[in-house]
Write an enzyme that holds these catalytic residues in place. Sequence first.
Site, PDB file in Angstrom:
ATOM      1  N   GLN A 177       0.881  -0.782   0.031  1.00  0.00           N
ATOM      2  CA  GLN A 177       0.031  -0.008  -0.795  1.00  0.00           C
ATOM      3  C   GLN A 177       0.633   1.014  -0.366  1.00  0.00           C
ATOM      4  OE1 GLN A 177      -3.040  -0.109   2.589  1.00  0.00           O
ATOM      5  NE2 GLN A 177      -2.317   2.472   3.135  1.00  0.00           N
ATOM      6  N   ASP A 178       0.756   2.474  -1.099  1.00  0.00           N
ATOM      7  CA  ASP A 178       1.229   3.123  -0.683  1.00  0.00           C
ATOM      8  C   ASP A 178       0.029   4.402  -0.164  1.00  0.00           C
ATOM      9  OD1 ASP A 178       3.116   3.518  -3.908  1.00  0.00           O
ATOM     10  OD2 ASP A 178       3.272   2.869  -2.227  1.00  0.00           O
ATOM     11  N   ARG A 180       1.301  14.458  13.184  1.00  0.00           N
ATOM     12  CA  ARG A 180       0.721  12.963  12.949  1.00  0.00           C
ATOM     13  C   ARG A 180       1.126  12.247  13.916  1.00  0.00           C
ATOM     14  NH1 ARG A 180      -3.202  12.794   7.797  1.00  0.00           N
ATOM     15  NH2 ARG A 180      -2.492  15.564   6.917  1.00  0.00           N
ATOM     16  N   HIS A 209       1.661   6.586  15.781  1.00  0.00           N
ATOM     17  CA  HIS A 209       0.646   5.213  15.047  1.00  0.00           C
ATOM     18  C   HIS A 209       1.230   4.741  14.789  1.00  0.00           C
ATOM     19  CE1 HIS A 209      -1.681   9.426  13.462  1.00  0.00           C
ATOM     20  NE2 HIS A 209      -1.765   9.501  14.729  1.00  0.00           N
ATOM     21  N   LYS A 252       7.456   1.033   7.517  1.00  0.00           N
ATOM     22  CA  LYS A 252       6.817   1.851   6.139  1.00  0.00           C
ATOM     23  C   LYS A 252       8.113   2.607   5.096  1.00  0.00           C
ATOM     24  CE  LYS A 252       2.495   3.315   8.983  1.00  0.00           C
ATOM     25  NZ  LYS A 252       2.783   3.345  10.671  1.00  0.00           N
ATOM     26  N   HIS A 297       4.845   5.846  14.212  1.00  0.00           N
ATOM     27  CA  HIS A 297       5.515   6.610  13.916  1.00  0.00           C
ATOM     28  C   HIS A 297       5.063   7.909  13.534  1.00  0.00           C
ATOM     29  CE1 HIS A 297       5.202   8.157   9.292  1.00  0.00           C
ATOM     30  NE2 HIS A 297       6.735   9.000  10.170  1.00  0.00           N
ATOM     31  N   TYR A 351       4.481   7.441   1.603  1.00  0.00           N
ATOM     32  CA  TYR A 351       4.767   6.147   1.854  1.00  0.00           C
ATOM     33  C   TYR A 351       4.194   4.820   1.702  1.00  0.00           C
ATOM     34  CZ  TYR A 351       1.637   6.927   5.963  1.00  0.00           C
ATOM     35  OH  TYR A 351       0.576   7.589   6.295  1.00  0.00           O
ATOM     36  N   GLU A 371      -5.367  -0.455  15.126  1.00  0.00           N
ATOM     37  CA  GLU A 371      -4.750   1.534  15.178  1.00  0.00           C
ATOM     38  C   GLU A 371      -4.574   2.037  16.053  1.00  0.00           C
ATOM     39  OE1 GLU A 371      -6.094   4.675  12.271  1.00  0.00           O
ATOM     40  OE2 GLU A 371      -3.909   4.809  11.819  1.00  0.00           O
ATOM     41  N   LYS A 400      -8.178  12.027  17.387  1.00  0.00           N
ATOM     42  CA  LYS A 400      -7.606  11.819  17.708  1.00  0.00           C
ATOM     43  C   LYS A 400      -6.195  10.664  18.427  1.00  0.00           C
ATOM     44  CE  LYS A 400      -5.644   8.334  14.831  1.00  0.00           C
ATOM     45  NZ  LYS A 400      -5.555   7.683  12.900  1.00  0.00           N
ATOM     46  N   ASP A 401      -5.878  12.213  17.824  1.00  0.00           N
ATOM     47  CA  ASP A 401      -4.038  12.516  18.287  1.00  0.00           C
ATOM     48  C   ASP A 401      -3.981  12.980  19.368  1.00  0.00           C
ATOM     49  OD1 ASP A 401      -2.284  11.441  15.318  1.00  0.00           O
ATOM     50  OD2 ASP A 401      -3.105  10.688  16.530  1.00  0.00           O
TER      51      ASP A 401
HETATM   52  C1  LIG Z   1      -3.989   6.193   7.740  1.00  0.00           C
HETATM   53  C2  LIG Z   1      -4.734   5.539   6.130  1.00  0.00           C
HETATM   54  C3  LIG Z   1      -6.126   6.105   6.444  1.00  0.00           C
HETATM   55  N1  LIG Z   1      -7.697   6.444   6.021  1.00  0.00           N
HETATM   56  C4  LIG Z   1      -8.047   7.248   5.804  1.00  0.00           C
HETATM   57  C5  LIG Z   1      -8.983   7.113   7.496  1.00  0.00           C
HETATM   58  C6  LIG Z   1      -9.487   8.695   7.717  1.00  0.00           C
HETATM   59  O1  LIG Z   1     -10.503   8.932   7.632  1.00  0.00           O
HETATM   60  C7  LIG Z   1      -8.470   9.577   6.738  1.00  0.00           C
HETATM   61  C8  LIG Z   1      -7.089  10.214   7.802  1.00  0.00           C
HETATM   62  O2  LIG Z   1      -6.896   8.731   8.469  1.00  0.00           O
HETATM   63  P1  LIG Z   1      -5.701   9.518  10.076  1.00  0.00           P
HETATM   64  O3  LIG Z   1      -6.268  10.733  10.678  1.00  0.00           O
HETATM   65  O4  LIG Z   1      -5.271   8.540  10.759  1.00  0.00           O
HETATM   66  O5  LIG Z   1      -4.387  10.007   8.808  1.00  0.00           O
HETATM   67  P2  LIG Z   1      -2.659  10.152  10.137  1.00  0.00           P
HETATM   68  O6  LIG Z   1      -3.126  10.726  10.793  1.00  0.00           O
HETATM   69  O7  LIG Z   1      -2.453  11.020   7.968  1.00  0.00           O
HETATM   70  O8  LIG Z   1      -2.935   9.124  10.080  1.00  0.00           O
HETATM   71  C9  LIG Z   1      -1.155   7.940   9.152  1.00  0.00           C
HETATM   72  O9  LIG Z   1      -0.605   9.084  10.607  1.00  0.00           O
HETATM   73  C10 LIG Z   1       1.330   8.000  10.619  1.00  0.00           C
HETATM   74  C11 LIG Z   1       1.783   9.629  10.263  1.00  0.00           C
HETATM   75  C12 LIG Z   1       0.993   6.322   9.677  1.00  0.00           C
HETATM   76  O10 LIG Z   1       2.203   6.698  10.024  1.00  0.00           O
HETATM   77  C13 LIG Z   1       0.533   6.022   9.772  1.00  0.00           C
HETATM   78  O11 LIG Z   1       0.381   5.701   8.267  1.00  0.00           O
HETATM   79  C14 LIG Z   1      -0.864   6.641   9.903  1.00  0.00           C
HETATM   80  O12 LIG Z   1      -1.320   6.643  11.092  1.00  0.00           O
HETATM   81  O13 LIG Z   1      -7.681   8.473   5.703  1.00  0.00           O
HETATM   82  C15 LIG Z   1      -7.649   5.222   5.099  1.00  0.00           C
HETATM   83  O14 LIG Z   1      -8.201   5.136   4.431  1.00  0.00           O
HETATM   84  N2  LIG Z   1      -6.385   4.186   4.848  1.00  0.00           N
HETATM   85  C16 LIG Z   1      -4.783   4.263   5.721  1.00  0.00           C
HETATM   86  O15 LIG Z   1      -4.056   4.234   5.621  1.00  0.00           O
END
Ligand SMILES: Cc1cn([C@H]2C[C@H](O)[C@@H](COP(=O)(O)OP(=O)(O)O[C@H]3O[C@H](C)C(=O)[C@H](O)[C@H]3O)O2)c(=O)[nH]c1=O
Length: 182
Positions: free
Chosen positions: A48-49, A60, A63, A72, A119, A132, A143, A169-170
């Site tokens: 997955q990319d 961010r 996670h 990654k 990460h 990534y 998660e 979430k964070d």
């Molecule tokens: C991670 C991910 C998210 N999503 C959807 C879920 C949410 O509706 C939306 C935003 O997700 P999120 O707020 O979790 O995105 P990040 O805060 O950038 O999360 C990432 O942040 C850190 C830096 C990481 O290393 C991980 O890849 C991942 O946890 O994208 C998807 O559909 N597929 C995915 O693989």
Amino acid sequence: MKVINTHIDVVKIIEPTVFGDDRGYFCETWHQQRFEHLVTAKPCVFVQDNHSMSVKGTLRGLHFQRQQTQGKLIRVTSGQVFDVAVDLRSGSTTYGQWVGEILSAENQRQLWVPAGFAHGFFVLSDKAECLYKCTDYYHPQSEECIQWNDPTLNIQWPLNGIAPKLSAKDTQGKKFTETGAL
Ligand SMILES: Cc1cn([C@H]2C[C@H](O)[C@@H](COP(=O)(O)OP(=O)(O)O[C@H]3O[C@H](C)C(=O)[C@H](O)[C@H]3O)O2)c(=O)[nH]c1=O
């Protein structure tokens, strides 16, 4: 490509060879054989990319997925981030230690964060785009998030006085001591 060791033996910095000329530049950003030979020393398949764009001050992370743990390979195609990997591997001699590295469109550096790590990144430029590759699929059910400013981890984020922009979430990340190893 050049591979640079970090103080966590399996976390590597990769500097692709950049071929510049009067048109601009060219570089190979992914080479399976070279990566497996020089970085992982074993087969490594990405399935997955991901691509995220973030404004200045976004943080961010931290996670990880407890199931389908993801390795990654992170790079930045626009702007600059401070990218962090935290060792969550059970029995690791560097458990709870972290690596932080500046990745930018300018330095073209990539960070290899193997499965078993949390990460996260903090955006230093006005805007940053992170691309990534992941070794397993998104598994939201498992998660988890560790709070970015956990006192035990004591990550030295280069906030430069900026209050990080976090997702809901964070803002509710767990303490590292309550997280448990992978
Ligand atoms: C991670 C991910 C998210 N999503 C959807 C879920 C949410 O509706 C939306 C935003 O997700 P999120 O707020 O979790 O995105 P990040 O805060 O950038 O999360 C990432 O942040 C850190 C830096 C990481 O290393 C991980 O890849 C991942 O946890 O994208 C998807 O559909 N597929 C995915 O693989």
